[in-house]
Design an enzyme around this catalytic site. Structure first.
Site, PDB file in Angstrom:
ATOM      1  N   PRO A   1       0.802  -1.204   0.000  1.00 31.14           N
ATOM      2  CA  PRO A   1       0.000   0.000   0.000  1.00 31.14           C
ATOM      3  C   PRO A   1       0.835   1.254   0.000  1.00 31.14           C
ATOM      4  O   PRO A   1       1.704   1.426   0.842  1.00 31.14           O
ATOM      5  CB  PRO A   1      -0.780  -0.101   1.302  1.00 31.14           C
ATOM      6  CG  PRO A   1      -0.129  -1.201   2.085  1.00 31.14           C
ATOM      7  CD  PRO A   1       1.072  -1.636   1.369  1.00 31.14           C
ATOM      8  N   GLU A   2       0.541   2.122  -0.918  1.00 30.32           N
ATOM      9  CA  GLU A   2       1.129   3.450  -0.924  1.00 30.32           C
ATOM     10  C   GLU A   2       0.050   4.398  -0.398  1.00 30.32           C
ATOM     11  O   GLU A   2      -0.999   3.949   0.060  1.00 30.32           O
ATOM     12  CB  GLU A   2       1.592   3.804  -2.343  1.00 30.32           C
ATOM     13  CG  GLU A   2       2.548   2.755  -2.904  1.00 30.32           C
ATOM     14  CD  GLU A   2       3.056   3.049  -4.304  1.00 30.32           C
ATOM     15  OE1 GLU A   2       3.240   4.225  -4.628  1.00 30.32           O
ATOM     16  OE2 GLU A   2       3.266   2.095  -5.065  1.00 30.32           O
TER      17      GLU A   2
ATOM     18  N   HIS B   1      -2.290 -15.985   9.243  1.00 31.82           N
ATOM     19  CA  HIS B   1      -1.792 -14.616   9.077  1.00 31.82           C
ATOM     20  C   HIS B   1      -2.763 -13.541   9.545  1.00 31.82           C
ATOM     21  O   HIS B   1      -2.525 -12.366   9.338  1.00 31.82           O
ATOM     22  CB  HIS B   1      -1.379 -14.331   7.632  1.00 31.82           C
ATOM     23  CG  HIS B   1      -0.414 -15.328   7.080  1.00 31.82           C
ATOM     24  ND1 HIS B   1       0.773 -15.640   7.714  1.00 31.82           N
ATOM     25  CD2 HIS B   1      -0.459 -16.113   5.979  1.00 31.82           C
ATOM     26  CE1 HIS B   1       1.405 -16.551   7.008  1.00 31.82           C
ATOM     27  NE2 HIS B   1       0.684 -16.868   5.961  1.00 31.82           N
TER      28      HIS B   1
ATOM     29  N   ARG C   1       3.421 -11.331   5.168  1.00 30.28           N
ATOM     30  CA  ARG C   1       4.869 -11.130   5.212  1.00 30.28           C
ATOM     31  C   ARG C   1       5.341 -10.492   6.519  1.00 30.28           C
ATOM     32  O   ARG C   1       6.540 -10.449   6.788  1.00 30.28           O
ATOM     33  CB  ARG C   1       5.304 -10.287   4.001  1.00 30.28           C
ATOM     34  CG  ARG C   1       5.046 -11.030   2.710  1.00 30.28           C
ATOM     35  CD  ARG C   1       5.415 -10.214   1.510  1.00 30.28           C
ATOM     36  NE  ARG C   1       6.851 -10.087   1.369  1.00 30.28           N
ATOM     37  CZ  ARG C   1       7.450  -9.408   0.404  1.00 30.28           C
ATOM     38  NH1 ARG C   1       6.723  -8.756  -0.479  1.00 30.28           N
ATOM     39  NH2 ARG C   1       8.747  -9.361   0.332  1.00 30.28           N
TER      40      ARG C   1
END
Length: 273
Positions: free
Chosen positions: A2-3, A92, A111
Site C-alpha cells: 500500500p502506498e 496470518h 509477510r
DNA sequence: CGGTGGACCTGCTGGC
DNA sequence: TGCCAGCAGGTCCACC
C-alpha cells in the site's frame, strides 16, 4: 503493497464505519511484526471508544477516547477488514479488534512487514514515535521550490529520491514510476540535474497521480483490497507499471524494466529523458 | 552525510 | 505434476 492512495482508501472506509464503536476485546495471534506487538497496552484499551481515523504518510491512525492512538502500517502485504465476529480467523490474521456490536477489525499480514503501535499523541496530534515525517505530497508544503532546493547536488536517481520518505511521504514504487512517466522524466536521472521547471512538473504530476488513485480507490495488483474486500480501480489506469515489453501508450516504443534501489522500475526510454 | 545493497517474511508464478 | 528461482505495493540498518 500500500502506498498513500491505498492507505487513504482504507482510512476513508474506516472513517465511515468505526467512529463510535466500543472495543470489547483484543485478540493477538503473533508476537511481532516489524516490531513486537504492544499486547499488554492493547488489552488496556478494552472499553475505549473509537473517536476518529486519520492518515499520516502511510500510517493509519485510530484515535481512541483514552487519549491514545492505535497506529497501523500495512507494510507490503497488510490488509484490514471489517468482518463479523462469526468469521473464523485464518492464517496470518494477526490481530482482531472486537467491538461491542459484534463486528471485528481484522489485520492480516502474511509477510509481517507491517507495524502496530499504541502511542499518545502530542497536543497538535503529532506522534513522536513516528519521528520527523516529511511533508504530505498533497499539501502546499510539497511544492516545486521545496523539491528543487532539497535536490541540489544530489546524485541519487530521481525515482529513489521521490520514494525517500524523508523527502516526501506516501510515494511508493508504483506511483513513482507512474509520476515520472507522466512527467517525461527518466527515473535514472540524477536528482540534482532536475531543473526548477521539471520540479514544478513533477510535483504537480505526483499530486495529480495520487489524487486520481485516491478517487479510484487505490490500485489492486495482487492482494490490496478495501475494508469491504473490494478492489482498487487504479490498476486499469497504470500506464507503465508492470508493462515491460508492452508499447508505450504515448509513442509506441517498448516499455523497459530496470532495477533502481533494488526495486523494479518501468519507463519509456523514448518519452522519458 | 549520501548512496547502495542486503535483511526482514511468506506466497505466488513461471520456467524447466 | 513438481520443484525452485525470482519477484512482490516498505522500511531499516550496516557498510562504503
Amino acid at each position: 503493497m500500500p502506498e498513500l492512495p491505498e492507505v487513504e482508501t482504507v482510512a476513508a472506509a474506516l472513517r465511515r464505519q468505526l467512529p463510535g464503536k466500543r472495543i470489547a476485546a483484543v485478540v493477538t495471534r503473533c508476537e511481532k511484526l516489524r516490531q513486537p506487538l504492544p499486547i499488554t497496552a492493547l488489552q488496556k484499551e478494552v472499553n475505549s471508544l473509537i473517536c476518529a481515523i486519520r492518515r499520516r504518510a502511510k500510517y493509519l491512525l485510530i484515535d481512541l477516547n483514552s487519549g491514545r492512538t492505535l497506529i497501523i502500517h500495512l507494510g507490503m502485504s497488510g490488509t484490514l477488514r471489517l468482518v463479523s465476529e462469526n468469521e473464523p480467523a485464518q492464517r496470518h490474521d494477526h490481530l482482531d479488534i472486537k467491538f461491542a456490536d459484534g463486528t471485528v477489525l481484522r489485520y492480516r499480514d502474511p509477510r509481517r512487514f507491517g507495524l502496530i503501535l499504541l502511542a499518545t499523541p502530542g497536543a497538535s496530534g503529532e506522534i513522536a514515535e513516528l519521528g520527523e515525517l516529511a511533508p504530505e505530497p498533497l499539501s502546499a508544503e510539497f511544492n516545486a521550490e521545496y523539491l528543487f532546493s532539497l535536490s541540489r547536488k544530489r546524485t541519487t536517481p530521481i525515482k529513489n529520491f521521490i520514494m525517500d520518505q524523508r523527502r516526501v511521504v506516501g510515494v511508493g514504487n508504483i506511483y513513482a514510476s507512474e509520476s515520472l512517466f507522466r512527467s517525461r522524466i527518466c527515473p535514472t536521472c540524477k536528482t540534482g540535474r532536475l531543473t526548477l521547471r521539471q520540479c514544478r512538473l513533477l510535483v504537480a504530476t505526483i499530486k495529480e497521480v495520487l489524487s486520481e488513485a485516491i478517487t479510484a480507490g487505490g490500485t489492486t495488483i495482487a492482494d490490496f483490497h478495501g475494508v469491504d474486500g473490494s478492489e482498487g480501480a487504479f490498476f486499469r489506469k497504470l500506464l507503465v507499471y508492470g508493462q515491460a515489453g508492452e508499447p508505450c501508450p504515448e509513442c509506441g516504443a517498448v516499455i523497459e524494466k530496470i532495477v533502481l534501489g533494488g526495486r523494479s522500475t518501468f519507463y519509456c526510454p523514448k518519452c522519458q529523458k
